[in-house]
Write a protein that holds these residues in place. Structure first.
Motif, PDB file in Angstrom:
ATOM      1  N   HIS A 198       0.943   4.196  -2.820  1.00 39.30           N
ATOM      2  CA  HIS A 198       0.834   5.643  -2.578  1.00 39.30           C
ATOM      3  C   HIS A 198       2.013   6.401  -3.182  1.00 39.30           C
ATOM      4  CE1 HIS A 198      -2.697   6.185  -0.023  1.00 39.30           C
ATOM      5  NE2 HIS A 198      -2.385   5.101   0.654  1.00 39.30           N
ATOM      6  N   SER A 254      -5.174   3.004  -1.185  1.00 43.11           N
ATOM      7  CA  SER A 254      -4.145   3.551  -2.070  1.00 43.11           C
ATOM      8  C   SER A 254      -4.724   3.854  -3.445  1.00 43.11           C
ATOM      9  CB  SER A 254      -2.998   2.554  -2.142  1.00 43.11           C
ATOM     10  OG  SER A 254      -3.396   1.369  -2.795  1.00 43.11           O
ATOM     11  N   SER A 258       0.841  -1.197   0.000  1.00 45.34           N
ATOM     12  CA  SER A 258       0.000   0.000   0.000  1.00 45.34           C
ATOM     13  C   SER A 258       0.882   1.255   0.000  1.00 45.34           C
ATOM     14  CB  SER A 258      -0.920  -0.015   1.223  1.00 45.34           C
ATOM     15  OG  SER A 258      -1.725   1.137   1.243  1.00 45.34           O
TER      16      SER A 258
END
Lengths: 448, 448
Positions: free
Chosen positions: B119, B211, B115
């Motif tokens: 991002h 995300s 995740s």
């Protein structure tokens, strides 16, 4: 006036939004900066422009919600290793310190990740070893029951032993890469470690060569007796918390003594307490900025403080001292021992109201509200007294706090001759004045 | 001639030096490229210049030494997540696929790392789920005994369940970040998962928001029945190995059937077998390059091949077919099943000598030795037949192999109308034509 043979060391503790509980609400903040790649890149580059030693990422691998299932502020979110690795490719000199708990990982993975980061950053990686006191974190790793403190430190000590043995499982000259003979490594220069211990069995060797720093730098955070011993035995640097110069001097004397007891030079460990600050062009401007942030936070500041020192908020009043029973108590709260110890030591030394205490400490650390000259003077005073080797900087609000520090405080520290004007080397060991350690062949590996 | 509604998908399998066993000895190779940041950056940027879907990092978390304690070639060394995170900051579009084994990690850490990468890369992260067959890897994680295959897949399946539940523990609109009210998240929009299973207990929620891709893309590698089921149930794409068009067609039919049985669209999973190649300007030049590499490797090629298919090297001769007993055996070797199955299927289909087999397969995968036109034609043929959605490219030697592919094969594929001329979107899901999944609230979390 200053001892010019020593160099001040400065890290930037890059939090999601800043140390102030209302940081994300400040008009000059992007409240979603904590998940924006551009903000992290900016922070790392500002720190590098200021020739800081390193950026530092704390970590807690869990999220605590309030009763309504909400979260009050940006969490410590991004995985430190992932974030530091991204920043490694976007910077050239700044050290990259990542916190990883020994309670929820396997030593082989941790050894490999920091070695990989050291390779890819050209020798700028450091691991901040913590054991994670919070049982809420353990609930995310339920196949590993959370250990009591002493056991956590026993596990941490063995964990660090294994990681360091893996880092030493390749000799410096192991790689031949001789195309004509087809010999890629020197026979015997890559060795299993065959570690068999109480917590871990790890065969090794690591699957990558010794990294540019020989071993990534080891930081340690945590002021308990177990933490101090771990630091004295293994650490290159400690991230500690001290509210007063007297406490910092006592801590550093204790650490030096313990370090020497492990047969290391007594000043082998760089001591870098946290330093929180609210900067303004003048003292008055700093007070105004502080007041504005405090108004945004309102009563949450008092609630946070009560939680940090482990008491009910009803026990506290802004313009009274801490309750007498608390000042007299010796019991240590479990989840917040650092903050409580820090505050109680300060409150016993000086008769301060809660409001006054909160102008001197912020979330476990010394707080300075003032002009660039005032902040530089505090830094110089602690450094020259030998209480610290430097500080881990914790701005009230990011990125504006570190921008102000780099633009206005760093030039003063340079003029006073205690901080570098440019990087002399390219690795974090270079910045911290630490030698590259020789390969230490463990007995197990020598026999294998 | 080609179905223009489908788009070819291409990944680059970035190995330490290339697929050929003598890759590091080629005159046009840096044998230490595998630990040089600049080489990895170059590889990722070449792949991005070629508008490839992604780069792909395999992984084996251990190192095997020969009897003299040496290593024959550059290992799979750098931690995939660390390497991909570094490359995330140096590229803008290319997908980043990292292999992580479910046998030696905790789900919370894996969910968080991918995740975080999603991002920081703006939605380009993918996890290639493997269970790691090799017991030598388990010896580096000795507090977790290595499980038999079926148990490993049971653990993997629960592991993926937990990771996906954590990825869904924040709603898409959970972040309010309302400075005026001080409300940071919407009440109830961040939920614990309270998973209690056979292998894992995980409270959650994840400590970072959903995300950019909703969920990072899931790849799966491994052709056993357990692997196929894991892919059919969870995967967005598979990395498989197929030596012939017929085998690839049969595999894809089987996978589509299993995928539909889990209630998913039968073509939900992108099928991308490995494709190894030796490219030359002409077929003759490719043969010359192949011959030169083979001479550098000498008898090591035969030894490697024997090890990969799990037989003694004495059983093999360059100009004879595989021994009859081997062709007749149904027993699967444990550590090398993929390669043995692949080779046996091919050798039963056509009467090939060992030398001829090694002109058709290389280390578990289909090998093409030829000109850019010849390679493009093979790719088009398999793609148009519906046997594959694309390939995971495995050049003989890096970086020269992928440079040649991007400069000479990609333009042909574009002219033939089966490969993109530019990126249409910015996420890996965009490149692969995969929708962003909706948040799936598990029952446990809805109750909590």
């Amino acid at each position: 006036m200053t001892d010019r043979s020593r160099t001040l060391h400065l890290g930037l503790n890059v939090l999601s939004d800043g140390m102030h509980p209302a940081a994300w609400q400040a008009p000059y903040t992007d409240p979603l900066g904590f998940i924006r790649p551009a903000q992290w890149t900016h922070l790392a580059r500002v720190a590098e422009r200021g020739t800081l030693d390193a950026i530092f990422l704390a970590d807690i691998p869990h999220l605590t919600l309030d009763a309504s299932g909400s979260l009050g502020k940006p969490p410590l979110a991004l995985d430190p290793i992932v974030l530091l690795s991204t920043l490694a490719g976007q910077t050239t000199h700044i050290g990259l310190i990542g916190t990883v708990s020994t309670s929820f990982e396997a030593p082989y993975n941790v050894a490999r990740r920091f070695s990989s980061l050291d390779h890819l950053s050209g020798g700028r990686a450091a691991w901040n070893v913590v054991t994670t006191a919070d049982a809420a974190a353990a609930a995310n790793f339920g196949d590993t029951p959370h250990l009591p403190r002493e056991e956590r430190y026993a596990r941490a000590s063995e964990f660090v032993d294994v990681v360091r043995a893996l880092w030493d499982s390749w000799d410096d000259d192991a790689l031949l890469a001789d195309k004509s003979t087809g010999r890629f490594t020197r026979p015997g220069a890559v060795r299993p470690i065959n570690h068999r211990g109480r917590f871990f069995d790890v065969a090794g060797p690591l699957n990558l060569p010794r990294s540019p720093q020989g071993q990534p730098v080891l930081f340690q955070a945590g002021g308990s007796s177990g933490g101090l011993d771990l630091a004295a035995r293994h650490a290159d640097a400690v991230f500690t918390s001290q509210a007063t110069l007297e406490d910092a001097l006592a801590y550093t004397r204790d650490l030096r003594r313990r370090t020497a007891a492990y047969g290391r030079p007594e000043d082998a460990v760089r001591v870098m307490p946290g330093l929180s600050f609210v900067l303004g062009g003048t003292h008055a401007e700093a007070l105004a900025r502080s007041r504005e942030l405090n108004e945004l936070a309102g009563e949450r500041r008092l609630q946070n403080f009560a939680w940090q020192i482990g008491v009910d908020v009803e026990e506290l009043a802004w313009d009274r001292p801490l309750p007498q029973w608390l000042l007299e108590t010796q019991t240590q709260s479990r989840n917040a021992q650092g903050a409580r110890d820090l505050v109680l030591k300060l409150a016993r030394r000086e008769p301060l109201t809660v409001r006054q205490l909160l102008e001197r400490v912020q979330s476990w650390h010394r707080l300075v509200i003032g002009s660039p000259e005032q902040l530089a003077t505090t830094i110089e005073e602690w450094f020259v007294a030998g209480a610290v080797d430097g500080f881990n900087l914790m701005p009230d609000v990011e990125p504006s706090g570190i921008e102000a520090f780099v633009d206005h405080v760093v030039p003063i520290l340079r003029r006073r001759g205690i901080f570098r004007r440019e990087y002399r080397g390219s690795t974090l060991r270079d910045h911290l004045g630490l030698a590259v350690p020789a390969v230490h062949q463990r007995e197990e590996s020598a026999l294998s």
